[in-house]
Write an enzyme that holds these catalytic residues in place. Sequence first.
Site, PDB file in Angstrom:
ATOM      1  N   CYS A  84       0.831  -1.202   0.000  1.00 56.54           N
ATOM      2  CA  CYS A  84       0.000   0.000   0.000  1.00 56.54           C
ATOM      3  C   CYS A  84       0.870   1.258   0.000  1.00 56.54           C
ATOM      4  O   CYS A  84       1.849   1.331   0.757  1.00 56.54           O
ATOM      5  CB  CYS A  84      -0.919   0.019   1.224  1.00 56.54           C
ATOM      6  SG  CYS A  84      -2.066   1.418   1.229  1.00 56.54           S
ATOM      7  N   CYS A  94      -0.654   5.152   6.762  1.00 53.29           N
ATOM      8  CA  CYS A  94      -1.450   5.028   7.988  1.00 53.29           C
ATOM      9  C   CYS A  94      -0.636   4.309   9.068  1.00 53.29           C
ATOM     10  O   CYS A  94      -0.236   3.152   8.893  1.00 53.29           O
ATOM     11  CB  CYS A  94      -2.733   4.267   7.694  1.00 53.29           C
ATOM     12  SG  CYS A  94      -3.705   4.959   6.332  1.00 53.29           S
ATOM     13  N   CYS A  98      -1.316   0.619  10.375  1.00 53.30           N
ATOM     14  CA  CYS A  98      -1.558  -0.465   9.423  1.00 53.30           C
ATOM     15  C   CYS A  98      -0.307  -1.261   9.095  1.00 53.30           C
ATOM     16  O   CYS A  98       0.733  -0.695   8.736  1.00 53.30           O
ATOM     17  CB  CYS A  98      -2.164   0.108   8.143  1.00 53.30           C
ATOM     18  SG  CYS A  98      -2.645  -1.175   6.957  1.00 53.30           S
ATOM     19  N   CYS A 134     -16.965  -9.324   3.403  1.00 53.15           N
ATOM     20  CA  CYS A 134     -16.338  -8.018   3.235  1.00 53.15           C
ATOM     21  C   CYS A 134     -15.089  -8.184   2.375  1.00 53.15           C
ATOM     22  O   CYS A 134     -14.142  -8.873   2.768  1.00 53.15           O
ATOM     23  CB  CYS A 134     -15.967  -7.434   4.588  1.00 53.15           C
ATOM     24  SG  CYS A 134     -17.372  -7.278   5.715  1.00 53.15           S
ATOM     25  N   CYS A 152     -19.943  -6.502   1.029  1.00 51.76           N
ATOM     26  CA  CYS A 152     -19.472  -5.154   1.346  1.00 51.76           C
ATOM     27  C   CYS A 152     -18.080  -4.997   0.742  1.00 51.76           C
ATOM     28  O   CYS A 152     -17.228  -5.875   0.900  1.00 51.76           O
ATOM     29  CB  CYS A 152     -19.413  -4.944   2.855  1.00 51.76           C
ATOM     30  SG  CYS A 152     -18.787  -3.315   3.369  1.00 51.76           S
ATOM     31  N   CYS A 179     -20.893   1.935   5.757  1.00 50.81           N
ATOM     32  CA  CYS A 179     -20.274   1.288   6.914  1.00 50.81           C
ATOM     33  C   CYS A 179     -19.026   2.081   7.257  1.00 50.81           C
ATOM     34  O   CYS A 179     -18.147   2.257   6.408  1.00 50.81           O
ATOM     35  CB  CYS A 179     -19.932  -0.160   6.565  1.00 50.81           C
ATOM     36  SG  CYS A 179     -18.973  -1.040   7.818  1.00 50.81           S
ATOM     37  N   ARG A 189     -20.276  -3.328  15.293  1.00 45.75           N
ATOM     38  CA  ARG A 189     -19.550  -4.559  14.991  1.00 45.75           C
ATOM     39  C   ARG A 189     -18.248  -4.632  15.776  1.00 45.75           C
ATOM     40  O   ARG A 189     -17.435  -3.714  15.742  1.00 45.75           O
ATOM     41  CB  ARG A 189     -19.251  -4.642  13.497  1.00 45.75           C
ATOM     42  CG  ARG A 189     -18.611  -5.958  13.066  1.00 45.75           C
ATOM     43  CD  ARG A 189     -18.375  -5.965  11.566  1.00 45.75           C
ATOM     44  NE  ARG A 189     -19.593  -5.608  10.850  1.00 45.75           N
ATOM     45  CZ  ARG A 189     -19.612  -5.016   9.668  1.00 45.75           C
ATOM     46  NH1 ARG A 189     -18.486  -4.706   9.059  1.00 45.75           N
ATOM     47  NH2 ARG A 189     -20.756  -4.735   9.091  1.00 45.75           N
TER      48      ARG A 189
END
Length: 396
Positions: free
Chosen positions: A65, A69, A72, A109, A142, A202, A272
């Site tokens: 990626c 962040c 992460c 997901c 999702c 979401c 959740r």
Amino acid sequence: MDLLNTLVEKGLRRELPTREEALAVLATSDDELLDVVAAAGRVRRQWFGRRVKLNYLVNLKSGLCPEDCSYCSQRLGSKAEILKYTWLKPDEASEAAAAGVAGGAKRVCLVASGRGPTDRDVDRVSKTIEAIKEQNEGVEVCACLGLLSDGQAERLRQAGADAYNHNLNTSESTYGAITTTHTYADRVETVQRARGAGLSPCSGLIAGMGEKDEDLVDVVFALRGLDPDSVPVNFLIPFEGTPLAKEWNLTPQRCLRILAMVRFVCPDVEVRLAGGREVHLRSLQPLALHLVNSVFLGDYLTSEGQAGQADLDMIADAGFEVEGAGTTTLPGHRAPAGCGSAGAEAGACGGDGPGVSGPGGTEEVPARAAAEPSAARTDLVTVRRRGAGTGLAPNA
């Protein structure tokens, strides 16, 4: 306890607590913890009974990626020894999804690392959605692909996606300290794009990144203002090789207080229990079921969760039941005409609770002495080596 009685009454009316009341939940003592759980549990049962919705993650593309962040393991510059692979083929992703559905998952997901999808990526994910829907009748899908550009949410919707996830993660005031390659406003815009396209929005948060109580309340109030249908609550997994590897700030008791606060602020929303529950709640996970009405089954994106069967046993032993495929998750006032399904109208999934215009009330809440950080349980952080992207059977 007057505070809890007030919060229960507001939750049963879908009325927004004041900011001070939300802060006061986080400031309660361990001696009051079971009272807090019981009170929030009344609100949870009012809107969701004793049902628990199961969700299953499929990591379509792991690592690699370009975003930074700090939380992460897939970030730019991460030294975490996670699985790294490029896009799964539609049949591979469908096979992985089928394992979760067989384990009882109602929603799959589909997640991919990256800043956001290219149009080619949207085509690829669209084919994956179609393959999953063809082989698993009634399953919700999702997508979670990062920041969306014009028209991409609509294309995912046309392909059969039911929902789109994009978390706010932390408060707007602290966001720049966590991520510099995109902004908090970018995230808000993507959630709004998803809703505008008729996808069930979401969006949630990550707790345990060194934030203050005020930051947690700010992000949850911001979520209430965005009015997503589901709010995942993640607890930071401090991966070695990431900037937040030393952030072991959570205790099981604090996690429960955070979940209770989210339930009081978002009473009729699918809350959740997401990543990090095994690491930080540990043996108190069953108590969290009195606060949340949704959990992830099995493993996460780059870390392993407890065994799927252990999840099912925990739900049954705690006196809850797995939500069936034919049951509508959200209360009727939030889910007219099949919200979250292929027949949902754009904008039809929103609640009618008030938005957030700023802090409510002026009552001062005494600061709670910070809990001693829990000992670093690095033994509980297990990098995923099975399931999607490997030749081993998934945990579902």
